[in-house]
Motif scaffolding. Structure first.
Motif, PDB file in Angstrom:
ATOM      1  N   LEU A  83       0.842  -1.178   0.000  1.00  0.00           N
ATOM      2  CA  LEU A  83       0.000   0.000   0.000  1.00  0.00           C
ATOM      3  C   LEU A  83       0.890   1.245   0.000  1.00  0.00           C
ATOM      4  N   VAL A  84       0.679   2.124  -0.971  1.00  0.00           N
ATOM      5  CA  VAL A  84       1.477   3.336  -1.112  1.00  0.00           C
ATOM      6  C   VAL A  84       0.548   4.524  -1.358  1.00  0.00           C
ATOM      7  N   GLY A  85       1.111   5.726  -1.370  1.00  0.00           N
ATOM      8  CA  GLY A  85       0.351   6.920  -1.687  1.00  0.00           C
ATOM      9  C   GLY A  85       0.518   8.002  -0.636  1.00  0.00           C
ATOM     10  N   PHE A  86      -0.115   9.148  -0.894  1.00  0.00           N
ATOM     11  CA  PHE A  86       0.004  10.308  -0.014  1.00  0.00           C
ATOM     12  C   PHE A  86      -0.442  10.005   1.413  1.00  0.00           C
ATOM     13  N   GLY A  87      -1.596   9.348   1.561  1.00  0.00           N
ATOM     14  CA  GLY A  87      -2.105   9.026   2.896  1.00  0.00           C
ATOM     15  C   GLY A  87      -1.160   8.131   3.661  1.00  0.00           C
ATOM     16  N   VAL A  88      -0.584   7.159   2.962  1.00  0.00           N
ATOM     17  CA  VAL A  88       0.369   6.238   3.576  1.00  0.00           C
ATOM     18  C   VAL A  88       1.629   6.991   3.998  1.00  0.00           C
ATOM     19  N   GLU A  89       2.144   7.839   3.113  1.00  0.00           N
ATOM     20  CA  GLU A  89       3.352   8.606   3.430  1.00  0.00           C
ATOM     21  C   GLU A  89       3.116   9.520   4.631  1.00  0.00           C
ATOM     22  N   LEU A  90       1.943  10.144   4.683  1.00  0.00           N
ATOM     23  CA  LEU A  90       1.614  11.026   5.802  1.00  0.00           C
ATOM     24  C   LEU A  90       1.556  10.240   7.108  1.00  0.00           C
ATOM     25  N   ALA A  91       0.890   9.093   7.098  1.00  0.00           N
ATOM     26  CA  ALA A  91       0.802   8.253   8.294  1.00  0.00           C
ATOM     27  C   ALA A  91       2.194   7.785   8.725  1.00  0.00           C
ATOM     28  N   GLU A  92       3.001   7.339   7.771  1.00  0.00           N
ATOM     29  CA  GLU A  92       4.357   6.876   8.094  1.00  0.00           C
ATOM     30  C   GLU A  92       5.175   7.990   8.737  1.00  0.00           C
ATOM     31  N   LYS A  93       5.077   9.180   8.193  1.00  0.00           N
ATOM     32  CA  LYS A  93       5.827  10.321   8.734  1.00  0.00           C
ATOM     33  C   LYS A  93       5.398  10.625  10.165  1.00  0.00           C
ATOM     34  N   ILE A  94       4.100  10.712  10.383  1.00  0.00           N
ATOM     35  CA  ILE A  94       3.606  11.075  11.712  1.00  0.00           C
ATOM     36  C   ILE A  94       3.912   9.988  12.736  1.00  0.00           C
ATOM     37  N   PHE A  95       3.607   8.726  12.401  1.00  0.00           N
ATOM     38  CA  PHE A  95       3.873   7.650  13.351  1.00  0.00           C
ATOM     39  C   PHE A  95       5.364   7.513  13.634  1.00  0.00           C
ATOM     40  N   SER A  96       6.185   7.635  12.610  1.00  0.00           N
ATOM     41  CA  SER A  96       7.636   7.545  12.808  1.00  0.00           C
ATOM     42  C   SER A  96       8.133   8.679  13.694  1.00  0.00           C
ATOM     43  N   ASP A  97       7.679   9.911  13.422  1.00  0.00           N
ATOM     44  CA  ASP A  97       8.096  11.057  14.239  1.00  0.00           C
ATOM     45  C   ASP A  97       7.668  10.898  15.696  1.00  0.00           C
ATOM     46  N   MET A  98       6.518  10.250  15.909  1.00  0.00           N
ATOM     47  CA  MET A  98       6.025  10.045  17.273  1.00  0.00           C
ATOM     48  C   MET A  98       6.600   8.775  17.899  1.00  0.00           C
ATOM     49  N   LYS A  99       7.429   8.076  17.132  1.00  0.00           N
ATOM     50  CA  LYS A  99       8.053   6.830  17.574  1.00  0.00           C
ATOM     51  C   LYS A  99       7.016   5.787  18.010  1.00  0.00           C
ATOM     52  N   ILE A 100       5.956   5.717  17.221  1.00  0.00           N
ATOM     53  CA  ILE A 100       4.898   4.734  17.448  1.00  0.00           C
ATOM     54  C   ILE A 100       5.061   3.637  16.410  1.00  0.00           C
ATOM     55  N   ARG A 101       5.082   2.407  16.889  1.00  0.00           N
ATOM     56  CA  ARG A 101       5.213   1.268  15.970  1.00  0.00           C
ATOM     57  C   ARG A 101       3.900   1.092  15.218  1.00  0.00           C
ATOM     58  N   TYR A 102       4.008   0.839  13.920  1.00  0.00           N
ATOM     59  CA  TYR A 102       2.813   0.696  13.098  1.00  0.00           C
ATOM     60  C   TYR A 102       3.041  -0.353  12.018  1.00  0.00           C
ATOM     61  N   GLU A 103       1.929  -0.825  11.506  1.00  0.00           N
ATOM     62  CA  GLU A 103       1.936  -1.768  10.383  1.00  0.00           C
ATOM     63  C   GLU A 103       0.850  -1.295   9.427  1.00  0.00           C
ATOM     64  N   ILE A 104       1.170  -1.265   8.140  1.00  0.00           N
ATOM     65  CA  ILE A 104       0.193  -0.830   7.137  1.00  0.00           C
ATOM     66  C   ILE A 104      -0.247  -2.051   6.338  1.00  0.00           C
ATOM     67  N   ARG A 105      -1.569  -2.283   6.334  1.00  0.00           N
ATOM     68  CA  ARG A 105      -2.142  -3.429   5.624  1.00  0.00           C
ATOM     69  C   ARG A 105      -3.095  -2.946   4.544  1.00  0.00           C
ATOM     70  N   PRO A 106      -3.128  -3.634   3.418  1.00  0.00           N
ATOM     71  CA  PRO A 106      -4.142  -3.302   2.415  1.00  0.00           C
ATOM     72  C   PRO A 106      -5.542  -3.598   2.952  1.00  0.00           C
ATOM     73  N   TRP A 107      -6.509  -2.973   2.369  1.00  0.00           N
ATOM     74  CA  TRP A 107      -7.921  -3.069   2.732  1.00  0.00           C
ATOM     75  C   TRP A 107      -8.441  -4.477   2.510  1.00  0.00           C
ATOM     76  N   LYS A 108      -8.936  -5.106   3.542  1.00  0.00           N
ATOM     77  CA  LYS A 108      -9.648  -6.386   3.436  1.00  0.00           C
ATOM     78  C   LYS A 108     -10.765  -6.302   4.456  1.00  0.00           C
ATOM     79  N   ARG A 109     -11.962  -6.031   3.991  1.00  0.00           N
ATOM     80  CA  ARG A 109     -13.096  -5.884   4.890  1.00  0.00           C
ATOM     81  C   ARG A 109     -12.745  -4.909   6.027  1.00  0.00           C
ATOM     82  N   ALA A 110     -12.164  -3.791   5.649  1.00  0.00           N
ATOM     83  CA  ALA A 110     -11.605  -2.852   6.617  1.00  0.00           C
ATOM     84  C   ALA A 110     -12.628  -2.320   7.621  1.00  0.00           C
ATOM     85  N   LEU A 111     -13.841  -2.033   7.191  1.00  0.00           N
ATOM     86  CA  LEU A 111     -14.826  -1.510   8.143  1.00  0.00           C
ATOM     87  C   LEU A 111     -15.133  -2.534   9.227  1.00  0.00           C
TER      88      LEU A 111
END
Length: 169
Positions: A43-71
């Protein structure tokens, strides 16, 4: 109609997680260019880059998954953050929204070999259309679609475009 995007500002609520071993799970629809899309199974794109930047700056561990029945996964707690989600009354009862980081207009695509003038919602009433499954376009447009339009649902926007190209909608 404007697509409200779940703002990354909500990440401030995850500050306490920054020092824990927890991993925040982030997801988004894989066909929401330029905000998110899949490239080389990632998963790539502006939203992903923004999330990566913010979570990384806050030193919060994260994992990005593609949409699968996300709701359903968001509701069950298997996903913590969706990067973009149209707002409606049902979703407001279940999820928290923050200020949008972007807006997305809603478009109607027409086969170029069958030019139809669409200037208002009522122009769509006599037509057959296609919308991706699980999409919401805001309370008013969702109601109009459900009450007045003849639409079939497909799994992806690309499937809808293929049906349009074949002039079945």
């Amino acid at each position: 109609m404007k697509r409200l995007f779940v703002s990354i500002v909500m990440l401030l609520s995850f500050t306490a997680i920054a020092h824990s071993q927890e991993v925040i799970v982030i997801s988004e629809h894989p066909e929401a260019k330029p905000f998110t899309w899949v490239k080389e199974k990632k998963l790539v794109g502006f939203g992903v880059e923004l999330a990566e930047k913010i979570f990384s700056d806050m030193k919060i561990r994260y994992e990005i998954r593609p949409w699968k029945r996300a709701l359903a996964e968001l509701e069950d707690g298997r996903i913590d953050v969706l990067l973009a989600l149209y707002q409606n009354k049902e979703r407001l009862r279940k999820f928290e929204y923050t200020l949008p980081y972007s807006e997305e207009p809603i478009s109607v695509f027409v086969n170029k070999n069958n030019m139809i003038s669409v200037t208002q919602w009522n122009d769509l009433i006599q037509l057959k259309g296609c919308v991706p499954l699980g999409e919401s376009y805001g309370e008013k447009l969702d109601g109009f679609i459900n009450e007045k339009l003849n639409v079939e649902k497909a799994h992806t926007l690309m499937q809808c475009l293929r049906v349009l190209e074949k002039r079945r909608v």
